[in-house]
Scaffold this motif. Structure first.
Motif, PDB file in Angstrom:
ATOM      1  N   SER A 136       0.842  -1.221   0.006  1.00  0.00           N
ATOM      2  CA  SER A 136       0.150  -0.064  -0.085  1.00  0.00           C
ATOM      3  C   SER A 136       1.024   1.285   0.088  1.00  0.00           C
ATOM      4  N   THR A 137       2.105   1.335   0.374  1.00  0.00           N
ATOM      5  CA  THR A 137       2.822   2.376   0.633  1.00  0.00           C
ATOM      6  C   THR A 137       3.959   2.165  -0.219  1.00  0.00           C
ATOM      7  N   ARG A 138       4.061   1.288  -1.162  1.00  0.00           N
ATOM      8  CA  ARG A 138       5.177   0.977  -2.413  1.00  0.00           C
ATOM      9  C   ARG A 138       4.632   0.646  -3.860  1.00  0.00           C
ATOM     10  N   PRO A 139       4.251   2.071  -4.408  1.00  0.00           N
ATOM     11  CA  PRO A 139       3.346   1.905  -6.003  1.00  0.00           C
ATOM     12  C   PRO A 139       4.227   1.085  -6.857  1.00  0.00           C
ATOM     13  N   TYR A 140       5.675   0.669  -6.548  1.00  0.00           N
ATOM     14  CA  TYR A 140       6.496   0.136  -7.460  1.00  0.00           C
ATOM     15  C   TYR A 140       6.143  -1.663  -7.385  1.00  0.00           C
ATOM     16  N   VAL A 141       5.575  -1.928  -6.313  1.00  0.00           N
ATOM     17  CA  VAL A 141       5.302  -3.364  -5.756  1.00  0.00           C
ATOM     18  C   VAL A 141       4.143  -3.924  -6.341  1.00  0.00           C
ATOM     19  N   ALA A 142       3.998  -5.114  -6.979  1.00  0.00           N
ATOM     20  CA  ALA A 142       2.950  -5.816  -7.490  1.00  0.00           C
ATOM     21  C   ALA A 142       1.866  -6.053  -6.182  1.00  0.00           C
ATOM     22  N   GLU A 143       0.404  -6.223  -6.701  1.00  0.00           N
ATOM     23  CA  GLU A 143      -0.694  -6.547  -5.967  1.00  0.00           C
ATOM     24  C   GLU A 143      -0.467  -7.528  -5.040  1.00  0.00           C
ATOM     25  N   THR A 144       0.109  -8.635  -5.545  1.00  0.00           N
ATOM     26  CA  THR A 144       0.161  -9.879  -4.886  1.00  0.00           C
ATOM     27  C   THR A 144       1.548 -10.468  -4.681  1.00  0.00           C
ATOM     28  N   PRO A 145       1.878 -11.353  -3.728  1.00  0.00           N
ATOM     29  CA  PRO A 145       3.390 -11.852  -3.909  1.00  0.00           C
ATOM     30  C   PRO A 145       3.476 -12.420  -5.127  1.00  0.00           C
ATOM     31  N   SER A 146       2.496 -13.343  -5.841  1.00  0.00           N
ATOM     32  CA  SER A 146       2.791 -14.200  -6.848  1.00  0.00           C
ATOM     33  C   SER A 146       3.057 -13.260  -8.214  1.00  0.00           C
ATOM     34  N   ALA A 147       2.161 -12.162  -8.114  1.00  0.00           N
ATOM     35  CA  ALA A 147       2.532 -11.255  -9.202  1.00  0.00           C
ATOM     36  C   ALA A 147       3.612 -10.511  -9.242  1.00  0.00           C
ATOM     37  N   GLU A 148       4.209 -10.226  -7.906  1.00  0.00           N
ATOM     38  CA  GLU A 148       5.568  -9.727  -7.630  1.00  0.00           C
ATOM     39  C   GLU A 148       6.775 -10.631  -8.175  1.00  0.00           C
ATOM     40  N   ALA A 149       6.551 -12.025  -7.936  1.00  0.00           N
ATOM     41  CA  ALA A 149       7.462 -12.782  -8.752  1.00  0.00           C
ATOM     42  C   ALA A 149       7.418 -12.710 -10.069  1.00  0.00           C
ATOM     43  N   ALA A 150       6.153 -12.894 -10.677  1.00  0.00           N
ATOM     44  CA  ALA A 150       6.257 -12.560 -12.160  1.00  0.00           C
ATOM     45  C   ALA A 150       6.779 -11.372 -12.741  1.00  0.00           C
ATOM     46  N   LEU A 151       6.634 -10.271 -11.788  1.00  0.00           N
ATOM     47  CA  LEU A 151       7.336  -8.842 -12.129  1.00  0.00           C
ATOM     48  C   LEU A 151       8.855  -9.229 -12.050  1.00  0.00           C
ATOM     49  N   ILE A 152       9.221  -9.625 -11.284  1.00  0.00           N
ATOM     50  CA  ILE A 152      10.888  -9.786 -11.026  1.00  0.00           C
ATOM     51  C   ILE A 152      11.295 -10.725 -12.230  1.00  0.00           C
ATOM     52  N   MET A 153      10.426 -11.867 -12.288  1.00  0.00           N
ATOM     53  CA  MET A 153      10.995 -12.665 -13.488  1.00  0.00           C
ATOM     54  C   MET A 153      10.795 -11.979 -14.921  1.00  0.00           C
ATOM     55  N   THR A 154       9.992 -11.213 -15.083  1.00  0.00           N
ATOM     56  CA  THR A 154       9.900 -10.119 -16.329  1.00  0.00           C
ATOM     57  C   THR A 154      11.096  -9.402 -16.435  1.00  0.00           C
ATOM     58  N   GLN A 155      11.563  -8.583 -15.374  1.00  0.00           N
ATOM     59  CA  GLN A 155      12.448  -7.778 -15.441  1.00  0.00           C
ATOM     60  C   GLN A 155      13.870  -8.541 -15.454  1.00  0.00           C
ATOM     61  N   ASN A 156      13.870  -9.820 -15.290  1.00  0.00           N
ATOM     62  CA  ASN A 156      15.318 -10.516 -15.354  1.00  0.00           C
ATOM     63  C   ASN A 156      14.940 -11.626 -16.495  1.00  0.00           C
ATOM     64  N   LYS A 157      14.201 -11.386 -17.334  1.00  0.00           N
ATOM     65  CA  LYS A 157      13.928 -12.239 -18.302  1.00  0.00           C
ATOM     66  C   LYS A 157      15.262 -12.998 -18.947  1.00  0.00           C
ATOM     67  N   ASN A 158      16.210 -12.058 -19.487  1.00  0.00           N
ATOM     68  CA  ASN A 158      17.160 -12.462 -20.277  1.00  0.00           C
ATOM     69  C   ASN A 158      18.055 -13.374 -19.337  1.00  0.00           C
ATOM     70  N   ALA A 159      18.273 -12.777 -18.126  1.00  0.00           N
ATOM     71  CA  ALA A 159      19.196 -13.461 -17.298  1.00  0.00           C
ATOM     72  C   ALA A 159      18.877 -14.986 -16.796  1.00  0.00           C
ATOM     73  N   ILE A 160      17.509 -14.994 -16.577  1.00  0.00           N
ATOM     74  CA  ILE A 160      16.886 -16.268 -16.315  1.00  0.00           C
ATOM     75  C   ILE A 160      16.792 -17.086 -17.629  1.00  0.00           C
ATOM     76  N   LEU A 161      16.722 -16.722 -18.720  1.00  0.00           N
ATOM     77  CA  LEU A 161      16.856 -17.584 -19.944  1.00  0.00           C
ATOM     78  C   LEU A 161      18.310 -18.161 -19.996  1.00  0.00           C
ATOM     79  N   ARG A 162      18.975 -17.399 -20.054  1.00  0.00           N
ATOM     80  CA  ARG A 162      20.467 -17.704 -19.969  1.00  0.00           C
ATOM     81  C   ARG A 162      20.869 -18.809 -19.002  1.00  0.00           C
TER      82      ARG A 162
END
Length: 244
Positions: A136-162
């Motif tokens: 609620s006080t962190r607009p850069y955080v996703a709405e749910t813990p699982s969505a936050e995991a998805a966000l971090i995976m998206t942001q680090n997509k290329n590194a995860i793929l490699r």
């Protein structure tokens, strides 16, 4: 043992006002103690057996257990982002000391038993109300813990793929980068919309469960993401491995 004496004395320190070291409010004392007590909580049962030396034992250490519960359920920043998880602390044992020469059989057995329990109960460690307070006080955080995991995976997509192509080929077969990208997109969809019809369809993409299990094993918490977000991936891996 020294560990038992330390736990008993810590429990006594917490017995006056609690649940925190200086009473009802979090203080610098709790912040200073947290890394040590967190490590004890997750590593000592691996080394000594869950029934032999378990800091999270409400009968033997009631005030210490209450402290763990207070940290986990009333301190949003700690529970959602700062706290390390059991899996990561367990992995440290395999990388330090005698771990370099292989774990003793008893320790290995303890760890396997605890690992299975962690996976089967991962969903229970996700506290939605606490996450809502944190987000609620962190607009850069996703709405749910699982969505936050998805966000971090998206942001680090290329590194995860490699990393997955380099280290996970034995798990995911001979998947090409484009095929792995499709698997990763499906997994991200499941994490963002876990209860949707589309998520059920995405789970049918071959390799989603294997990728979740690989990332769960590779992950370090809280370095890569918070414990609740990591628990979302652990739960998905467990759910997929036990699906009909």
């Amino acid at each position: 043992s020294t560990f038992e004496q330390t736990l008993e004395e810590t429990n006594e320190l917490l017995s006056s006002d609690g649940p925190f070291f200086c009473g009802s409010q979090l203080s610098a004392a709790d912040i200073a103690w947290a890394p040590f007590l967190e490590r004890y909580r997750y590593q000592l049962p691996c080394l000594h057996g869950k029934t032999n030396l378990n800091p999270y034992d409400s009968e033997r250490y009631p005030y210490l257990t209450a402290w763990y519960d207070a940290m986990d359920t009333t301190v949003p920043a700690y529970a959602c982002r700062v706290k390390g998880d059991a899996s990561s602390w367990r992995k440290v044992l395999t990388m330090a000391g005698f771990g370099n020469a292989g774990l003793p059989p008893q320790v290995q057995g303890n760890m396997e038993e605890i690992q299975l329990m962690e996976a089967s109960t991962a969903k229970e460690s996700i506290h939605v109300d606490l996450w809502n307070t944190y987000a609620s006080t962190r607009p850069y955080v996703a709405e749910t813990p699982s969505a936050e995991a998805a966000l971090i995976m998206t942001q680090n997509k290329n590194a995860i793929l490699r990393d997955t192509l380099k280290r996970g080929s034995g798990i995911l077969g001979s998947s090409s980068e484009s095929e792995l990208d499709e698997i990763m997109r499906a997994m991200i969809h499941v994490l963002i919309h876990p209860d949707s019809k589309e998520a059920e369809e995405a789970k049918n993409v071959n390799g989603v469960g294997e990728l979740a299990a690989f990332l769960d094993e590779r992950m370090c918490v809280p370095r890569d993401m918070g414990s609740m977000s990591a628990a979302s991936i652990k739960h998905l891996a467990y759910e997929m491995s036990h699906s009909d």
